[in-house]
Design a protein around this motif. Sequence first.
Motif, short mmCIF file in Angstrom:
data_model
loop_
_atom_site.label_atom_id
_atom_site.label_comp_id
_atom_site.label_asym_id
_atom_site.label_seq_id
_atom_site.Cartn_x
_atom_site.Cartn_y
_atom_site.Cartn_z
N PRO A 251 17.11 -0.22 -3.29
CA PRO A 251 17.74 0.08 -4.59
C PRO A 251 17.09 1.24 -5.34
CG PRO A 251 17.28 -2.29 -4.36
CD PRO A 251 16.51 -1.58 -3.30
N ASP A 252 15.93 1.69 -4.90
CA ASP A 252 15.22 2.77 -5.59
C ASP A 252 15.60 4.10 -4.97
OD1 ASP A 252 12.77 4.70 -5.89
OD2 ASP A 252 12.48 3.18 -7.45
N PRO A 253 16.25 5.00 -5.71
CA PRO A 253 16.74 6.25 -5.12
C PRO A 253 15.64 7.16 -4.59
CG PRO A 253 16.99 6.27 -7.51
CD PRO A 253 16.61 4.88 -7.13
N ASP A 254 14.45 7.13 -5.23
CA ASP A 254 13.37 7.99 -4.78
C ASP A 254 12.68 7.41 -3.55
OD1 ASP A 254 11.32 9.95 -4.68
OD2 ASP A 254 10.00 8.66 -5.88
N LEU A 255 12.20 6.16 -3.65
CA LEU A 255 11.45 5.58 -2.54
C LEU A 255 12.32 5.33 -1.32
CD1 LEU A 255 9.09 5.43 -4.48
CD2 LEU A 255 8.61 3.14 -3.61
N SER A 256 13.57 5.03 -1.52
CA SER A 256 14.45 4.82 -0.36
C SER A 256 14.59 6.11 0.44
CB SER A 256 15.82 4.33 -0.81
OG SER A 256 16.46 5.29 -1.64
N ARG A 257 14.37 7.24 -0.20
CA ARG A 257 14.42 8.54 0.49
C ARG A 257 13.10 8.86 1.18
NH1 ARG A 257 12.68 13.46 -1.19
NH2 ARG A 257 12.23 12.61 -3.28
N ARG A 258 12.00 8.40 0.59
CA ARG A 258 10.67 8.78 1.10
C ARG A 258 9.98 7.67 1.90
NH1 ARG A 258 6.72 9.77 -2.37
NH2 ARG A 258 7.66 8.83 -4.22
N THR B 56 0.84 -1.20 0.00
CA THR B 56 0.00 0.00 0.00
C THR B 56 0.87 1.25 0.00
OG1 THR B 56 -1.83 -1.12 1.13
CG2 THR B 56 -1.77 1.28 1.24
N SER B 57 1.85 1.29 0.88
CA SER B 57 2.76 2.44 0.94
C SER B 57 3.54 2.57 -0.37
CB SER B 57 3.74 2.29 2.10
OG SER B 57 3.08 2.38 3.33
N ILE B 58 4.03 1.46 -0.88
CA ILE B 58 4.84 1.50 -2.10
C ILE B 58 4.04 2.02 -3.28
CG2 ILE B 58 6.00 0.05 -3.82
CD1 ILE B 58 7.01 -1.69 -1.51
N VAL B 59 2.82 1.51 -3.44
CA VAL B 59 2.00 1.92 -4.59
C VAL B 59 1.57 3.38 -4.46
CG1 VAL B 59 -0.18 1.54 -5.79
CG2 VAL B 59 1.22 -0.42 -5.11
N LEU B 60 1.13 3.78 -3.28
CA LEU B 60 0.73 5.18 -3.08
C LEU B 60 1.91 6.12 -3.32
CD1 LEU B 60 -1.54 4.94 0.10
CD2 LEU B 60 -2.25 5.61 -2.21
N ALA B 61 3.09 5.74 -2.82
CA ALA B 61 4.27 6.59 -2.99
C ALA B 61 4.73 6.63 -4.44
CB ALA B 61 5.39 6.09 -2.09
#
Length: 326
Positions: free
Chosen positions: A173-180, A140-145
């Motif tokens: 490994p994901d530069p955007d999601l690893s930050r958020r 849920t968090s991953i898809v919403l983000a």
Amino acid sequence: MGSIQERNILVEKVCQIYDKISKLETLKPSKDVDTLFSQLVLTCIPPSSVNILTLPKDIQEIRSKLIRLCGEAEGHLEAHFSTLLATFQNPLHHLDVFPYYSNYLKLSRLEYDILSEHCSAQSWPPNRVAFVGSGPLPLTSIVLASYHLKETTFHNYDIDSLANSMASCLVAPDPDLSRRMIFHTTDIMDVTDELKTYDVIFLAALVGMDIVEKLKVVQHLAAYMTPGSILMLRSAHGARAFLYPVVEPQDLRGFEVLSVFHPDDDVINSVVISRKSPMNSNIAHKHHHHQLGINESIIPSSCKYCEFQMFNNPLNHMIEELAVDE
């Protein structure tokens, strides 16, 4: 008379399935686990007039144990696929290995739309969202983000350090999601002032395996959430209450209930959306039904994505997806 007979048949079948599930050596994904939980879900999905609260004490005890077994099985299923996804160089590129990924896409879109209806222009999009009970596969968090709230920071809370470690590996490994995407290993009951910083808090269906446990969490959130912030949680209705705890609008003291939706198709969970009240709990309680009358109209007349069946041949789907990937 017919409804009483139907209720008795339903309860007897649920008890028979429970008896078989309780004798399994493990609830990890397997043919036997899949078959029994599929039977259970299919038994509980049809609309039913059964009132869980009126059932005998021994049936109530079986229901309580069954909810915990369902939670344990779902946890094993998520851990299994989180481990599998971690074997890929970029796990988020292979989320469709999980057999219900498409359901999460639809569910998250629905929740996003409902949230946008209830948030004011000044508070939209939310800056900080918390997901309580995120688990090893926080889809849920991953898809919403990833698709809907692309600037929002997601704080994922789970009491299990291993679950958080597994989840963190998926987004690392994901530069955007690893930050958020931030993961907190803690009991949400120990979190206080930090709760004031979230615009929206999601409460996973499996946080609080019975209504007493769940309402302790809800009241803790009510004590610390900022007035005007949103709480989203899931409930159950009819025979589906054999699978999940039931949360009634009047239980949410300190919140203004904005809408409640009880699906009548193969969606399992009801959805309850509420706002932390600026008023005291007693005043907010008196306004619950008024709020429902005003706001229920925004909910689609047929919602298929509030929750979904978690036990439909997961291993078969995994094998098929891996064959495609290769």
